[in-house]
Design a protein around this motif. Structure first.
Motif, mmCIF file in Angstrom:
data_model
loop_
_atom_site.group_PDB
_atom_site.id
_atom_site.type_symbol
_atom_site.label_atom_id
_atom_site.label_comp_id
_atom_site.label_asym_id
_atom_site.label_seq_id
_atom_site.Cartn_x
_atom_site.Cartn_y
_atom_site.Cartn_z
ATOM 1 N N UNK A 199 0.854 -1.177 0.000
ATOM 2 C CA UNK A 199 0.000 0.000 0.000
ATOM 3 C C UNK A 199 0.897 1.235 0.000
ATOM 4 N N UNK A 200 0.373 2.313 -0.557
ATOM 5 C CA UNK A 200 1.153 3.534 -0.687
ATOM 6 C C UNK A 200 0.341 4.721 -0.182
ATOM 7 N N UNK A 201 1.011 5.682 0.401
ATOM 8 C CA UNK A 201 0.391 6.942 0.797
ATOM 9 C C UNK A 201 1.358 8.064 0.462
ATOM 10 N N UNK A 216 6.724 9.775 -0.034
ATOM 11 C CA UNK A 216 6.069 8.600 -0.606
ATOM 12 C C UNK A 216 6.344 7.437 0.339
ATOM 13 N N UNK A 217 5.290 6.943 0.991
ATOM 14 C CA UNK A 217 5.435 5.964 2.068
ATOM 15 C C UNK A 217 4.789 4.650 1.661
ATOM 16 N N UNK A 224 -0.544 0.440 8.926
ATOM 17 C CA UNK A 224 0.746 0.899 9.455
ATOM 18 C C UNK A 224 1.205 2.208 8.821
ATOM 19 N N UNK A 225 0.487 2.675 7.806
ATOM 20 C CA UNK A 225 0.820 3.958 7.199
ATOM 21 C C UNK A 225 0.269 5.098 8.050
ATOM 22 N N UNK A 226 0.838 6.313 7.931
ATOM 23 C CA UNK A 226 0.369 7.437 8.752
ATOM 24 C C UNK A 226 -1.128 7.671 8.614
ATOM 25 N N UNK A 227 -1.787 7.892 9.746
ATOM 26 C CA UNK A 227 -3.239 8.076 9.771
ATOM 27 C C UNK A 227 -3.560 9.565 9.646
#
Length: 805
Positions: A199-201, A216-217, A224-227
């Protein structure tokens, strides 16, 4: 404690851990999983010297080898392990090559060196911020002395202070370093599936140094990605790697990456959103967050609060904070979400046609809130997220498109046309941050939303006037007045008015003089008298209406239909064999009847085969050829379904759409000439004998767009201050409690309609003697050439005494 020692005297490893912790082998590890109840065990095969990152933070690398009993025969038996931050100082002296260690609350990421070193494709990452603990199993450890409690494990942990992290201003970052940063979100995309398995954010942050950084995370687990929930949130990123991309600096998540997210609203709680089980947050950090909040609110125009439905304008893209009331799959390419935010959209809304049985949600809530909800169509890559949503959850839908419905031939309907409806779409892709976020209970915007929803359900709010009277009186979960008060209110309406409002009871009544002085579009509650209506010949008030092209037309009269049928008979008589013989097909049986006239005409009747044991005429379907209007009337009183056909061509066809293509249960059904694509009647053989032969099914197979019977009337209303003409048509059946299709064939209903109109507008009576009507009307523009004309239409109003008429 982050570093602890296990003793051989205390028994095997499993006996020294809580029962909820279970061992997991190296080859069972998966990306993105939360290993809060698992541990790994291995021997330190290699230990590297600590390495200092660009931020001054240390990282320690060790290579673990799984025990002989569990070791895989592949390269999955050894795994790279990285220890970060304050935990490095604890482990640097305590861990040695050959030690057996147990690790808990670790994170699993991809190993970038797996193809080179031949080790596990994943790597382990530990830091005190994630709550990780390292246990050392020292077989040579001696029993504790009397000075050491047997209930307290021996700890080899140097005394160190709290780690002071260094944060780099965004205008000072350089290529090739790993840094810690603070910033304010200027743009973001909610987590979405990348082209690979992760997944990417993407996030763009700014700070008072006038610097900007695109991040780009990636993660195997979206949780687990920033909320990040909105533009203006404050972020703290640890261990992001800076690299150049397209001649700009870009940040990517590096080994040990962690994030804290704070609400950017001034005065909001200082509780961060994070996937870390533990983290360091000092008084200095709190001052930094507060400073960024003040700076962003004072200097940036990026704080765009979630727009309310009451503020939405056509052609606008906006974020909506709302609650999900119901959802349904429209087709493979779209999902319908019914949502509300406690306010009323001022524009006419597009209602997506969907079967109520297909809607997932509480029917009582759907009915109770039907005038406060909007339909949002979700497309393409957002469908999976929409399908996973739970009804009742609170959402932020990013980048909704408010779009006016495309103008159609509704303008041809003259004064019956209404203003365009507003549609809501969440288009595919991730451009402009499109996506759906489920809000947690701790979100400050969610608390504000709940206040709006609660106030919308208050009996004193205007929005309650948009809820139906039926829902108010009969829905136990909805707001309602005491039953005694409701009964009194309805009785008063019956006494003082010949009509009853089904909504807007709490809106102030407006005089017609005020209505005439205001610019459309607008909705009003009025109190007036019906001083005139058209057409006076009530049978002329029933029209045929195409719901697709919105064209109105008159019902063909008997003389017109009879003439067309006779023309068909004449053509058929010249085109067929003078001595016709019946021809059967697999799906019908043919017989010839002799007409009761001097010409001795032959009527061809084809009886459609069914699987019924008893074939009674009223349950039978026949295809008839060579009939007159009178014969068609007689047959319709005997047979349940009749389809007039001709066999002038090689296959059976319809006689044209100027006459009814279907008569069912004595109702004559017509098709739209503009929207239909007639198919050969032989297409009906695709319907199995057991299938339903309802009018809608037959029309679909034959390519016919069914026309609806509707009432169209013009009421002249007067309240003493002014007079205006208002149309009654799309809600006329509800107003009269009479079906327009039924009234055409039912004499009793025709008489009932006459009695209702005589009650509302008594004939040969002075206007002062007419009863009062409480009505809801709406104003709108209709184009007539180059000019626009103001029209009015009745809605949400019913006749009060229909039961007694």
């Amino acid at each position: 404690m982050p570093l602890q020692q296990l003793r051989e005297s205390d028994g095997p490893t499993e006996a020294q851990f809580p029962s909820h912790l279970q061992r997991i082998e190296f080859d069972k590890l998966q990306l993105g999983s939360a290993y809060v109840d698992k541990y790994v065990e291995g021997t330190i095969l290699v230990k590297y010297p600590p390495h200092e990152l660009g931020t001054g933070e240390k990282v320690l690398k060790i290579v673990l080898e799984e025990s002989t009993a569990q070791q895989s025969m592949s390269n999955q038996g050894t795994i790279n392990t990285f220890i970060f931050g304050k935990l490095v100082e604890d482990c640097e002296l305590a861990l040695n090559q050959g030690d057996t260690v147990v690790l808990t609350k670790f994170q699993v990421t991809k190993s970038p060196s797996a193809s080179k070193d031949g080790r596990h494709t994943f790597q382990l990452e530990l830091s005190e911020e994630t709550g990780a603990t390292v246990f050392v199993y020292d077989k040579s450890a001696k029993e504790p002395t009397a000075a050491c409690s047997v209930t307290e494990p021996m700890i080899r942990r140097p005394k160190v202070g709290i780690q002071d992290y260094v944060y780099v201003p965004l205008n000072k970052i350089k290529d090739g370093v790993t840094v810690n940063v603070y910033g304010v979100v200027k743009f973001f995309k909610p987590p979405y599936r990348s082209k690979g398995t992760d997944f990417c954010s993407t996030v763009t942050i700014v700070d008072p140094s006038n610097g900007k950084l695109n991040c780009v995370l990636f993660s195997g687990n979206a949780d687990l990605l920033p909320k990040i929930y909105k533009v203006g949130d404050v972020v703290r990123f640890h261990r992001i790697k800076i690299q150049e991309f397209n001649q700009e600096l870009q940040a990517i998540s590096a080994v040990g990456f962690s994030a804290l997210i704070f609400d950017g609203t001034l005065g909001a709680p200082m509780k961060p959103r994070t996937s870390s089980k533990s983290y360091q947050f000092t008084a200095t950090d709190q001052q930094t967050v507060e400073g960024l909040r003040r700076w962003a609110n004072a200097n940036l125009s990026i704080h765009k609060s979630s727009i309310k439905l009451s503020e939405v304008k056509p052609a606008e893209y906006f974020d909506l904070t709302c609650q999900l009331i119901a959802k349904a799959a429209v087709d493979r390419s779209a999902v319908l979400l019914k949502v509300w935010d406690g306010t009323k959209c001022p524009h006419p809304l597009w209602q997506i046609p969907v079967d109520m049985n297909a809607l997932e949600g509480d029917p009582a809530d759907i009915q109770r809130l039907c005038k406060l909800t909007v339909d949002v169509l979700v497309y393409d890559n957002h469908i999976k997220a929409a399908n996973s949503l739970k009804v009742g959850s609170y959402l932020r839908i990013h980048n909704i498109h408010a779009k006016l419905a495309t103008p159609s031939s509704e303008k041809q309907s003259g004064s019956l046309a209404t203003e365009p409806e507003l549609e809501f779409h969440l288009h595919g892709g991730t451009s402009y941050g499109r996506g759906i976020t489920v809000l947690p209970e701790t979100c400050s915007d969610l608390q504000q939303l709940k206040q709006f929803l609660e106030s919308a359900l208050s009996a004193d709010q205007d929005s309650l006037g948009d809820l139906t009277l039926l829902a108010m009186l009969n829905t136990s979960r909805g707001p309602s007045a005491p039953s005694g008060d409701s009964a009194v209110h309805v009785e008063r309406c019956h006494q003082e008015s010949a009509t009853v409002l089904t909504a807007h009871q709490h809106i102030r009544a407006t005089s017609l003089q005020e209505v005439l002085g205001q610019t459309p579009p607008h909705k009003y509650r009025i109190r007036a008298k019906l001083v005139n209506y058209e057409p006076k010949a009530l049978y002329q008030s029933v029209k045929l209406y195409c719901p697709k092209c919105r064209l109105l037309q008159e019902i063909p009269d008997d003389d017109q239909i009879d003439g067309l049928l006779q023309d068909v008979c004449s053509l058929d008589s010249t085109a067929v064999d003078p001595d016709p013989q019946p021809h059967d097909a697999l799906w019908y049986e043919t017989t010839m009847w002799e007409a009761e006239d001097q010409r001795r005409r032959q009527i061809t009747v084809r009886l459609v085969k069914t699987d019924r044991v008893q074939r009674t005429p009223e349950l039978s379907t026949i295809l008839v050829e060579g009939v007159t209007l009178n014969e068609l009337h007689r047959l319709s009183r005997r047979f349940g379904t009749i389809i007039p056909v001709t066999s002038r061509t090689e296959c059976l066809t319809l006689n044209g759409l100027s006459i009814p293509f279907l008569i069912q249960d004595e109702k004559w059904h017509y098709g739209c000439k503009h929207c239909s694509d007639p198919q050969p009647v032989n297409a009906l053989k695709t319907l199995s004998p057991a299938e339903s032969w309802e009018s809608s099914v037959i029309a679909k197979v034959l390519g016919i767009q069914l026309l609806r019977y509707v009432f169209v009337m013009k009421f002249t209303l007067d309240d003493g201050s002014g007079s205006l003409d208002a149309f009654l048509w799309d809600e006329a059946e509800r107003f009269f409690d009479i079906s327009a299709a039924d009234i055409v064939i039912n004499d009793a209903l025709q008489k009932k309609l006459t009695r209702i109109m005589d009650t509302l507008c008594p004939p040969r009576t002075d206007p002062d003697g007419c009863p009062w009507l409480e009505c809801c009307i709406k104003s709108y523009y209709v184009s007539e050439g180059s000019e626009e004309k103001i029209c009015y239409q009745l809605f949400d109003t019913v006749f009060a005494g229909a039961e007694g008429i």
